[in-house]
Design an enzyme around this catalytic site. Structure first.
Site, PDB file in Angstrom:
ATOM      1  N   TYR A  54       0.870  -1.185   0.000  1.00  0.00           N
ATOM      2  CA  TYR A  54       0.000   0.000   0.000  1.00  0.00           C
ATOM      3  C   TYR A  54       0.905   1.232   0.000  1.00  0.00           C
ATOM      4  O   TYR A  54       1.535   1.530   1.020  1.00  0.00           O
ATOM      5  CB  TYR A  54      -0.911   0.034   1.224  1.00  0.00           C
ATOM      6  CG  TYR A  54      -1.797  -1.171   1.412  1.00  0.00           C
ATOM      7  CD1 TYR A  54      -2.062  -2.065   0.381  1.00  0.00           C
ATOM      8  CD2 TYR A  54      -2.374  -1.430   2.650  1.00  0.00           C
ATOM      9  CE1 TYR A  54      -2.879  -3.169   0.578  1.00  0.00           C
ATOM     10  CE2 TYR A  54      -3.197  -2.523   2.854  1.00  0.00           C
ATOM     11  CZ  TYR A  54      -3.441  -3.395   1.822  1.00  0.00           C
ATOM     12  OH  TYR A  54      -4.241  -4.489   2.027  1.00  0.00           O
ATOM     13  N   SER A 205     -12.954  -5.109   3.394  1.00  0.00           N
ATOM     14  CA  SER A 205     -14.026  -4.635   2.514  1.00  0.00           C
ATOM     15  C   SER A 205     -15.417  -5.059   2.994  1.00  0.00           C
ATOM     16  O   SER A 205     -16.261  -5.480   2.188  1.00  0.00           O
ATOM     17  CB  SER A 205     -13.806  -5.138   1.078  1.00  0.00           C
ATOM     18  OG  SER A 205     -14.514  -4.354   0.155  1.00  0.00           O
ATOM     19  N   LEU A 207     -17.792  -3.254   3.759  1.00  0.00           N
ATOM     20  CA  LEU A 207     -18.786  -2.334   3.199  1.00  0.00           C
ATOM     21  C   LEU A 207     -18.740  -2.303   1.676  1.00  0.00           C
ATOM     22  O   LEU A 207     -19.262  -1.381   1.045  1.00  0.00           O
ATOM     23  CB  LEU A 207     -18.576  -0.924   3.769  1.00  0.00           C
ATOM     24  CG  LEU A 207     -18.726  -0.803   5.291  1.00  0.00           C
ATOM     25  CD1 LEU A 207     -18.471   0.628   5.738  1.00  0.00           C
ATOM     26  CD2 LEU A 207     -20.099  -1.270   5.748  1.00  0.00           C
ATOM     27  N   LYS A 215     -24.296   5.402  -0.430  1.00  0.00           N
ATOM     28  CA  LYS A 215     -23.967   6.645  -1.142  1.00  0.00           C
ATOM     29  C   LYS A 215     -24.193   6.552  -2.649  1.00  0.00           C
ATOM     30  O   LYS A 215     -24.307   7.569  -3.331  1.00  0.00           O
ATOM     31  CB  LYS A 215     -22.516   7.048  -0.856  1.00  0.00           C
ATOM     32  CG  LYS A 215     -21.479   6.120  -1.428  1.00  0.00           C
ATOM     33  CD  LYS A 215     -20.054   6.591  -1.117  1.00  0.00           C
ATOM     34  CE  LYS A 215     -19.740   6.464   0.354  1.00  0.00           C
ATOM     35  NZ  LYS A 215     -18.307   6.757   0.637  1.00  0.00           N
ATOM     36  N   GLN A 289     -16.785   9.183   9.539  1.00  0.00           N
ATOM     37  CA  GLN A 289     -17.128   7.834   9.090  1.00  0.00           C
ATOM     38  C   GLN A 289     -16.827   6.807  10.174  1.00  0.00           C
ATOM     39  O   GLN A 289     -17.570   5.839  10.342  1.00  0.00           O
ATOM     40  CB  GLN A 289     -16.351   7.513   7.811  1.00  0.00           C
ATOM     41  CG  GLN A 289     -16.737   8.368   6.619  1.00  0.00           C
ATOM     42  CD  GLN A 289     -15.800   8.184   5.444  1.00  0.00           C
ATOM     43  OE1 GLN A 289     -14.611   7.918   5.605  1.00  0.00           O
ATOM     44  NE2 GLN A 289     -16.328   8.311   4.230  1.00  0.00           N
TER      45      GLN A 289
END
Length: 323
Positions: A54, A205, A207, A215, A289
């Site tokens: 990353y 992940s 979500l 959204k 969030q």
């Protein structure tokens, strides 16, 4: 915050963890990343996940967490993917593991990694070589625990058997993708195998790259301030942006409202209903969030709600998995 043991180990991790894939070091500014990490820690999150693949994330995560006592959080990173053009600069060979552990320690600015994970399975390296290298790092105190990510049930079973036969320290975790749409770990026996071998699941992940936040609306254009509108990150989320998937999320959002929750809280609670899941790893570009998502730990879904959820999800049975 609530905490669960990571597999059969004595290590306890927060039910909600904070990850850095596609966010810190790349799509999110360093200032925003630091604000999110601080908010997570101050909210009781103690599990922080990153990877050597990353871009810049290890540096941001490590330097920010230095503000807190090292013993108060669990720092996890991973290796597997190519770090250079050379033939030995990828995979799970002893050489690559030893070299990348040292590199991650430097980027993280720490003396040890709590959980060191094999980011994928390496078909080119004998499993015993990989396991011995991980065991040696544990003996040296450079890592405390070892785990894997996206390994199949058969691969986990084989590694466990080899580790036992060699008297090595056991793996304690597996990090697969898992959300309402991506459920291969249920269907392919990964959850069962992890339970059998004592591996806790730290799922990523949950979500569905933000689709399970509500959204993205069916029949509406993609909001400009979202991951799907960002050319750096939209390649991953595009597989979810189908009309039938978005119609499904709209129905799920209505069901979430019935139990007094947002869709993201509902989706996280759905993941955490699995006792084999130790932590659900969220990504965040804004502290707000995190404030919203951690409320999922207090949401319990009764059998009727779970059943109604399954009825909605059955409408997209042929969803093509991302992996």
């Amino acid at each position: 915050m609530k905490y669960r043991k990571l597999g059969r180990s004595g290590l306890k991790v927060s039910e909600i963890g904070l990850g850095s894939w596609l966010t810190y070091g790349s799509a999110t500014s360093e200032e925003a990343a630091r604000a999110c990490i601080h908010k997570a820690y101050e909210s009781g999150i103690n599990f922080f996940d990153t990877s050597n693949s990353y871009a810049g994330a290890e540096q941001v995560m490590g330097s920010t967490l230095k503000d807190y006592p090292r013993s108060s959080y669990v720092l996890a990173t991973k290796l597997f993917f190519a770090q250079g053009p050379g033939p030995n600069e990828r995979g799970l060979s002893r050489k690559h593991i030893m070299e990348q552990c040292e590199a991650s320690l430097k980027r993280l600015g720490t003396d040890y990694i709590d959980l060191y994970q094999c980011h994928r399975f390496d078909h080119e390296t004998p499993i015993d070589e990989t396991l011995r290298a991980l065991d040696d790092l544990q003996a040296q105190g450079k890592i405390l625990y070892a785990g894997v990510s996206e390994w199949s049930a058969a691969q986990i079973a084989e590694a466990s058997g080899i580790g036992k036969s060699l008297g090595l320290r056991p793996l304690i975790s597996n990090q697969p993708i898992y959300n309402m749409f991506e459920r291969y770990i249920e269907k392919e026996g990964v959850i069962h195998q992890c339970e059998q071998e004592g591996l806790g699941l730290v799922v990523f992940s949950p979500l569905a790259q933000g689709v399970l936040t509500g959204k993205y609306k069916p029949g509406h254009p993609i909001p400009q301030d979202t991951r799907a509108a960002n050319n750096q990150t939209n390649g991953v989320i595009n597989s979810y942006l189908r009309e039938d998937v978005l119609q499904c999320t709209a129905k799920l959002e209505e069901l979430a409202a019935e139990v007094g929750a947002t869709l993201s809280q509902f989706a996280l609670a759905w993941v955490l209903r699995q006792s084999a899941v130790s932590s659900a790893i969220i990504g965040s570009s804004r502290p707000a969030q995190i404030e919203e998502n951690i409320k999922a730990i207090d949401l319990e879904l009764n059998p009727d709600i779970v059943s109604r959820t399954e009825e909605i999800l059955a409408t997209i049975r042929h969803f093509a998995p991302m992996r």
